[in-house]
Scaffold this motif. Sequence first.
Motif, short mmCIF file in Angstrom:
data_model
loop_
_atom_site.label_atom_id
_atom_site.label_comp_id
_atom_site.label_asym_id
_atom_site.label_seq_id
_atom_site.Cartn_x
_atom_site.Cartn_y
_atom_site.Cartn_z
N GLU A 57 0.75 -1.32 -0.14
CA GLU A 57 -0.10 0.16 0.17
C GLU A 57 0.73 1.71 -0.18
OE1 GLU A 57 -2.64 1.82 3.02
OE2 GLU A 57 -2.68 0.44 3.33
N ALA A 58 2.05 1.55 0.07
CA ALA A 58 2.97 2.34 0.43
C ALA A 58 3.35 2.85 -0.62
CB ALA A 58 4.12 2.27 1.78
N VAL A 59 4.06 1.75 -1.11
CA VAL A 59 4.55 1.44 -2.34
C VAL A 59 3.69 2.40 -3.61
CG1 VAL A 59 6.35 0.52 -1.98
CG2 VAL A 59 4.91 -0.42 -3.33
N THR A 60 2.05 2.04 -3.55
CA THR A 60 1.26 2.49 -4.62
C THR A 60 1.21 3.56 -5.24
OG1 THR A 60 -0.13 0.38 -4.02
CG2 THR A 60 -1.29 1.59 -5.73
N GLY A 61 1.95 3.93 -6.70
CA GLY A 61 1.55 5.10 -7.17
C GLY A 61 2.61 6.34 -6.79
N ALA A 62 3.82 5.53 -6.33
CA ALA A 62 5.03 5.87 -5.87
C ALA A 62 5.29 6.76 -6.69
CB ALA A 62 5.85 5.73 -3.99
N ASP A 63 6.51 7.77 -6.61
CA ASP A 63 7.38 8.35 -7.75
C ASP A 63 9.18 7.88 -7.52
OD1 ASP A 63 5.57 9.91 -9.68
OD2 ASP A 63 5.45 11.10 -7.87
N VAL A 64 9.02 7.73 -5.88
CA VAL A 64 10.68 7.74 -4.95
C VAL A 64 9.82 6.41 -3.68
CG1 VAL A 64 12.20 8.25 -4.20
CG2 VAL A 64 11.20 9.61 -5.93
N VAL A 65 10.46 5.56 -3.93
CA VAL A 65 10.63 4.18 -2.98
C VAL A 65 11.85 4.16 -2.22
CG1 VAL A 65 9.89 1.97 -2.07
CG2 VAL A 65 8.82 3.29 -3.77
N ILE A 66 12.05 4.56 -0.89
CA ILE A 66 13.35 4.60 -0.23
C ILE A 66 13.37 3.58 0.23
CG2 ILE A 66 14.18 5.77 0.84
CD1 ILE A 66 13.21 8.36 0.50
N LEU A 67 13.62 2.60 0.28
CA LEU A 67 13.63 1.28 1.64
C LEU A 67 14.89 1.24 2.20
CD1 LEU A 67 13.79 -1.87 -1.10
CD2 LEU A 67 11.58 -0.52 -0.27
N ALA A 68 14.88 1.29 4.16
CA ALA A 68 15.56 2.02 5.28
C ALA A 68 15.20 0.96 5.75
CB ALA A 68 15.20 3.39 5.54
N VAL A 69 15.87 -0.05 5.37
CA VAL A 69 15.21 -1.58 6.68
C VAL A 69 16.82 -2.40 6.54
CG1 VAL A 69 12.41 -2.09 6.03
CG2 VAL A 69 14.33 -2.97 4.57
N LYS A 70 16.84 -3.52 7.14
CA LYS A 70 17.83 -3.80 7.61
C LYS A 70 18.36 -4.64 6.30
CE LYS A 70 17.59 -4.63 12.67
NZ LYS A 70 18.65 -3.63 12.76
N PRO A 71 19.83 -4.78 5.89
CA PRO A 71 20.59 -5.62 4.81
C PRO A 71 19.69 -7.23 5.03
CG PRO A 71 22.18 -4.50 5.73
CD PRO A 71 20.70 -3.99 6.38
N LYS A 72 19.72 -7.91 5.96
CA LYS A 72 18.54 -8.96 5.82
C LYS A 72 17.30 -8.81 5.11
CE LYS A 72 17.84 -9.33 10.57
NZ LYS A 72 15.79 -9.05 9.85
N ASP A 73 16.89 -8.47 5.19
CA ASP A 73 15.00 -7.88 5.00
C ASP A 73 15.07 -7.20 3.94
OD1 ASP A 73 14.32 -8.88 7.61
OD2 ASP A 73 14.84 -7.02 8.80
N ILE A 74 15.83 -6.54 3.08
CA ILE A 74 15.53 -5.73 1.94
C ILE A 74 15.90 -6.77 0.91
CG2 ILE A 74 18.40 -5.81 1.34
CD1 ILE A 74 17.65 -2.52 0.71
N GLY A 75 15.50 -7.86 0.18
CA GLY A 75 15.65 -8.68 -0.75
C GLY A 75 13.95 -9.27 -0.44
N GLY A 76 12.82 -9.93 0.78
CA GLY A 76 12.05 -9.94 0.72
C GLY A 76 11.02 -8.79 0.52
N ILE A 77 11.63 -7.61 0.93
CA ILE A 77 10.34 -6.48 0.83
C ILE A 77 10.64 -5.95 -0.68
CG2 ILE A 77 10.74 -4.18 1.91
CD1 ILE A 77 11.63 -4.63 4.22
N ALA A 78 11.74 -6.17 -1.06
CA ALA A 78 12.10 -5.92 -2.40
C ALA A 78 11.27 -6.74 -3.72
CB ALA A 78 13.63 -6.05 -2.91
N THR A 79 10.76 -7.62 -3.22
CA THR A 79 10.19 -8.70 -3.65
C THR A 79 8.45 -8.50 -3.53
OG1 THR A 79 11.82 -11.04 -3.17
CG2 THR A 79 9.63 -11.50 -3.96
N GLU A 80 8.81 -8.74 -2.86
CA GLU A 80 7.02 -8.03 -1.69
C GLU A 80 6.34 -6.79 -2.76
OE1 GLU A 80 5.03 -6.36 2.27
OE2 GLU A 80 6.88 -6.75 2.26
N ILE A 81 6.95 -5.94 -2.94
CA ILE A 81 6.87 -4.91 -3.42
C ILE A 81 6.91 -4.77 -4.95
CG2 ILE A 81 7.18 -3.24 -1.22
CD1 ILE A 81 9.32 -2.16 -3.18
#
Length: 270
Positions: A57-81
């Motif tokens: 929901e956060a990234v829907t329609g966004a022009d810029v998406v900033i991922l400020a999460v731990k390295p171990k979590d970033i792959g899963g979040i990228a796949t999710e969004i």
Amino acid sequence: MAERISLIGIGVMGEAILTSMLPTVDAGGVRVADGRPEHARTRAAALGVQAAGSNTEAVTGADVVILAVKPKDIGGIATEIAPALAPGAIVVSVAAGISTAYLASRLPAGTPVVRVMPNTPATIGAGVSVLSAGEHATGDHLDQVATLLAGTGAVHRVEESYQDAVTAISGSGPAYVFYLIDALAEAGVLGGLSRDLARDLAVQTVAGAGAMAQQTGEHPVVLRERVSSPAGTTVAAIRELDERGVRAAVIAAAETVRLRSIEMGRELAD
């Protein structure tokens, strides 16, 4: 049209970036999400931005998406969004050791990815953020991200291959400086000063020396020699530091960070 910005992860760095951007962006176009939903709602309300119910929901329609999460979590979040990203949205990562290629492989083909290494003084607008472009990120994309991060402090650009060295110097560097401040303060206490006075002297000395180096632009060795009178107290101190290998230890510590950053990226890629 005002930029629509999404921030995932509202820890120290995520909030610092968000706070620094708010004077120059439309807060109504900013959505945030965090692994702690209540924390996201609390911080969003305090900062006057929107809290999203989920990462997608956060990234829907966004022009810029900033991922400020731990390295171990970033792959899963990228796949999710990935399925929710708008075409052409810029994805910005502030995770140490994570390559743009790693992120791009989990995002829609052609997504512009920008890697950023900030540091904690960004929380007071005195930080350093270093940008690198992924395969599909252009100079215009870097300009856009640099503008968003201007409020965090200085912004520089390097080829991505240098980001691990950047992590070793400016990314982890504040910890080395705090270590030095603590050591100087302890020396003051050992010499009979009150702990509060010793701390204030150490903090202001480091702050003043850094400001002097920045404003004069002179080489640190030249500035150091100006403090070091022949056969004086400072020369004796520098000799002691050299004999104890302090300079070599700092270089070795930074190199350890650089190698660990590379290793983290490899571990996640495997």
